[in-house]
Write an enzyme that holds these catalytic residues in place. Structure first.
Site, PDB file in Angstrom:
ATOM      1  N   GLU B  51       0.865  -1.160   0.104  1.00  0.00           N
ATOM      2  CA  GLU B  51      -0.051   0.052  -0.066  1.00  0.00           C
ATOM      3  C   GLU B  51       0.931   1.327   0.021  1.00  0.00           C
ATOM      4  O   GLU B  51       0.423   2.265  -0.556  1.00  0.00           O
ATOM      5  CB  GLU B  51      -0.900   0.042   1.055  1.00  0.00           C
ATOM      6  CG  GLU B  51      -2.175  -1.193   1.202  1.00  0.00           C
ATOM      7  CD  GLU B  51      -1.811  -2.331   1.741  1.00  0.00           C
ATOM      8  OE1 GLU B  51      -0.577  -2.435   1.984  1.00  0.00           O
ATOM      9  OE2 GLU B  51      -2.663  -3.195   1.801  1.00  0.00           O
ATOM     10  N   GLN B 114      -8.801  -6.516  11.941  1.00  0.00           N
ATOM     11  CA  GLN B 114      -8.184  -5.347  10.932  1.00  0.00           C
ATOM     12  C   GLN B 114      -9.002  -4.054  10.984  1.00  0.00           C
ATOM     13  O   GLN B 114      -9.197  -3.318   9.899  1.00  0.00           O
ATOM     14  CB  GLN B 114      -8.273  -5.904   9.414  1.00  0.00           C
ATOM     15  CG  GLN B 114      -7.389  -7.246   9.053  1.00  0.00           C
ATOM     16  CD  GLN B 114      -7.086  -7.244   7.842  1.00  0.00           C
ATOM     17  OE1 GLN B 114      -8.034  -7.223   6.886  1.00  0.00           O
ATOM     18  NE2 GLN B 114      -5.852  -7.890   7.377  1.00  0.00           N
ATOM     19  N   MET B 466      24.058  10.129   2.714  1.00  0.00           N
ATOM     20  CA  MET B 466      23.975  11.322   3.356  1.00  0.00           C
ATOM     21  C   MET B 466      24.306  11.477   4.867  1.00  0.00           C
ATOM     22  O   MET B 466      24.808  12.285   5.263  1.00  0.00           O
ATOM     23  CB  MET B 466      22.568  11.762   2.964  1.00  0.00           C
ATOM     24  CG  MET B 466      22.115  13.155   3.745  1.00  0.00           C
ATOM     25  SD  MET B 466      23.283  14.335   2.675  1.00  0.00           S
ATOM     26  CE  MET B 466      22.275  15.055   1.776  1.00  0.00           C
TER      27      MET B 466
END
Lengths: 176, 553
Positions: B51, B114, B466
């Site tokens: 998702e 859920q 970085m």
């Protein structure tokens, strides 16, 4: 300079709206000193009064950030000179000691002086109901503290603009 | 006509002009997926691998196409997996509608299977969100969500729809009209005369433009403003598409890792004209120093941004394109030859150490030359992202997809997928790092099954570059957890997914791989091995100013 200030809001009367307002204060790191909510004359809307402490920067930011919330229909800073403020308090006192009669007498005199009411009383306790500005309510608490406070419940400030105008008119906001 | 809630949703999405949605099915959205199945000739669904990838794809789609990105997920973990993508869209003001299923109304609040309070979870990172508990409210809610996502400063809106609301039936109204829910006043343009006076007095004007200029489509006005004022322009990262890189007065990105000329010009200007920016700490550094020497004008669509970080001398609040149009009507032509000469010196100053032959600059330059100027380019987050901002020549609006405010590692691949689809499935480029790519590389499966022509260029330095750079400069070279020491064979991995994979150690390897990619149908991965101690320069340490700029490696 940090000082107390109040914000008045008209919001949609829907579940979860208070959460959005309080969440915005939390997310932006603004503290809330007191908060009160109640439905307005139009059941579609609730009115919220929030008292906070902060500087000018925070006062501006609070209003501008609140303005962006979809559920906020109208928001304004409530200037002390143009607004009436009041709080409501119930305060339960334990009246003991050898001169019980006399302390009860003194408390009743204070309630009278503060324009309050007796909400409940018994052998050893008395609950007073006091309404007024935060300062007035605070000063009553200090006056009765020596007698022994059992518990108290105090509302946040509620507020309304002075004069004939509706300072938080939803309609006015729509037109601008 | 009476329909079930799932069909009302699908019909209204189509009515809103949605052509494609990104998502992942699950128990609480089965009814919606059933309606999508039946309507598959009218609305396309792109199945992601996760998702989060779907949410970044919706974001990338919105940035590349200018339309609203739509993402769909099931309740519970499906919904929580969207959160990073929603927050990313919120921080970068990207219009998005996220739709989640939830358990039936009667089961809400019972810790059902859920079930999560996704409305509560996403509240700080959406413009608005809804839980639709009554089928009667569903169609109106969808219409409002699209209005809110696109009104004023754009952003994400979430709609949570319990399962029984998807099943219940109600009347679907063709072309339903609902009262506007967005805000009343949307502009305040005063002080135009004071502004014109300030502009007249300025000797060294500098325009700092950002995402707001791009979002309002004010590219032409911005260019004209710069020409009329004879003022150089620095851009925030979100604003890099607002002005062509080839325009001589475009100095490129400002801020922590900005271009030297852009940083210097900003620090020396006497009038800072900030257009559609929010003065992020990464762009300003030390706020005390930032506007010490100049007058400041701030133009933005969001009134809360005015005075939030920088207190301007003049502010105008409203749509950037409209405001610039109004100002340009009254603004004469100015010339600032001395200032422009000074700017030329900054542009030509060779302050940075030369990069390696197969280093970031040459690699990005080669890719840049290989593809047309309207190619959509996505990035992940980290050193490679800053190098792209510094070296890639962005010429056209809506061609750069990058995570600005949230700095989401793992954004890039999903965004490239959405961007590729949003730009008509033309060849799209993703610049990523071995760290960022590792976060959401499962979306390779999506790119392959969708047969998307995406060229993935990995800056592979075997470290989290970085963070390593910060550890080198600020933490005594304590490389805590930044040496990856992984044995991942990215080209082999690409092939395992069904894509093409190439390795590049030299410019010749890279050129050959780019040529090969042109012949390929779907995604192509090019694993470019670079030195682990390449740095992003210049660098202004956080909270500091131009005085502390680091230019040496």
């Amino acid at each position: 300079m940090e000082e107390k200030f109040a914000v008045g809001l008209i919001v949609t009367n829907r579940f979860g709206v208070l959460n959005r307002i309080a969440g915005l204060y939390a997310k932006r790191c603004y503290n809330i000193d007191s908060l009160s909510v109640g439905v307005t004359e139009n059941p579609e809307y609730s009115r919220i009064t929030i008292v906070s402490t902060g500087d000018e920067y925070m006062r501006d930011q609070v209003v501008r950030q609140l303005e962006k919330l979809i559920d906020v229909k109208s928001v304004a800073l409530l200037e002390p000179e143009n607004t009436v403020f009041a709080q409501h308090m119930f305060i339960k006192m334990h009246l003991t000691g050898t001169e019980r009669g006399s302390s009860k007498h003194q408390v009743l005199a204070l309630i009278n002086q503060y324009g309050g009411k007796v909400a409940d009383f018994g052998e050893e306790h008395l609950t007073a109901e006091i309404t007024g500005t935060a300062e007035k309510v605070e000063s009553f608490v200090e006056k009765v503290r020596p007698f022994g406070i059992l518990e108290l419940s105090r509302s946040g400030d509620i507020a309304l603009g002075l004069g004939i105008e509706n300072t938080l008119s939803v309609e006015k906001n729509k037109e601008e | 006509m009476k329909m079930n809630g799932a069909r009302i949703l699908v019909e209204e999405l189509i009515h809103q002009g949605v052509e494609v949605i990104f998502g992942y099915p699950g128990g609480s959205v089965l009814n919606i997926y059933d309606e999508l199945y039946l309507a598959s000739d009218r609305i396309k669904h792109v199945l992601a691998a996760h998702e989060q990838g779907a949410s970044h794809a919706a974001d990338g789609y919105a940035r590349a196409s200018g339309r609203t990105g739509v993402v769909l997920a099931t309740s519970g973990p499906g919904a929580t997996n969207l959160v990073t993508g929603i927050a990313n869209a919120y921080l970068d003001s990207v219009p998005m509608v996220a739709i989640t299923g939830n358990v039936a109304v009667a089961n809400l609040g019972k810790d059902s299977f859920q079930e999560v309070d996704i409305v509560g979870i996403t509240q700080p990172v959406v413009k608005h969100n809804y839980m639709v508990r009554d089928i009667k409210d569903l169609q109106r809610t969808i219409i409002e969500a699209f209005e809110i996502a696109n009104a004023g400063r754009k952003g994400p809106v979430l709609i949570d729809i319990p399962k029984d609301v998807q099943i219940n039936e109600w009347e679907y109204v063709e072309d339903m009209k609902v009262p506007s829910v967005t805000k009343r006043r949307d502009k305040s343009v005063n002080d135009v005369d004071a502004f014109l006076e300030m502009v007249k007095k300025a000797k060294r004007p500098f325009i700092y433009a950002g995402g707001g200029a791009a979002a309002s489509g004010a590219e032409a006005e911005l260019l004209e403003l710069s020409r009329r004022l004879d003022a150089p322009v620095g851009l925030s990262m979100m604003g890099l598409t607002a002005l062509p890189a080839s325009y001589p007065l475009n100095l490129g990105m400002c801020g922590m890792h900005g271009k030297y000329a852009s940083i210097k010009a900003q620090s020396e200007c006497d009038l800072l004209l900030a257009v559609g920016v929010r003065f992020s700490d990464r762009a300003t550094g030390d706020l005390e120093e930032y506007t010490k020497k100049c007058m400041t004008v701030h133009i933005d669509i969001d009134r809360a941004e005015i005075g939030k970080n920088v207190n301007p001398d003049i502010s105008m609040w409203g749509d950037v394109k409209e405001i610039l149009g109004t100002l340009l009507e009254k603004m004469p032509q100015y010339e600032h030859p001395e200032w422009i000469a000074q700017i030329e010196e900054y542009k030509n100053a060779a302050v940075l150490p030369p990069t390696k032959e197969f280093g970031p600059g040459p690699i990005i330059g080669e890719v840049n030359r290989h593809y047309a100027p309207d190619t959509v380019v996505a990035t992940d987050v980290g050193q490679h992202q800053m190098w792209v901002m510094q070296y890639y020549h962005v010429e056209k609006p809506r061609t750069l997809l990058t995570s600005g405010g949230l700095g989401t590692m793992g954004y890039g691949l999903g965004a490239a997928i959405g961007g590729c689809i949003g730009s008509g499935r033309k060849r799209t480029v993703l610049f990523t790092g071995d760290g960022s790519f590792g976060m959401n590389l499962n979306e390779m499966a999506t790119a392959v099954s969708q047969e998307l022509p995406i060229t993935i260029v990995i800056f592979n330095n075997d470290v989290l570059g970085m963070v390593r750079q910060w550890q080198t400069i600020f933490y005594d070279c304590h490389y805590s957890q930044t040496i990856l020491d992984r044995k991942t064979d990215f080209p082999a991995l690409a092939r395992a997914f069904g894509a093409y994979g190439f390795t590049a150690w030299t410019m010749d390897d890279l050129r050959a791989a780019l040529e090969a990619a042109d012949q390929a149908e779907g995604p192509v991965l090019i694993d470019c091995h670079i030195d682990m101690d390449e740095k992003v320069l210049p660098m202004i340490p956080p909270g500091r100013s131009v005085k502390d700029m680091i230019v040496k490696g």
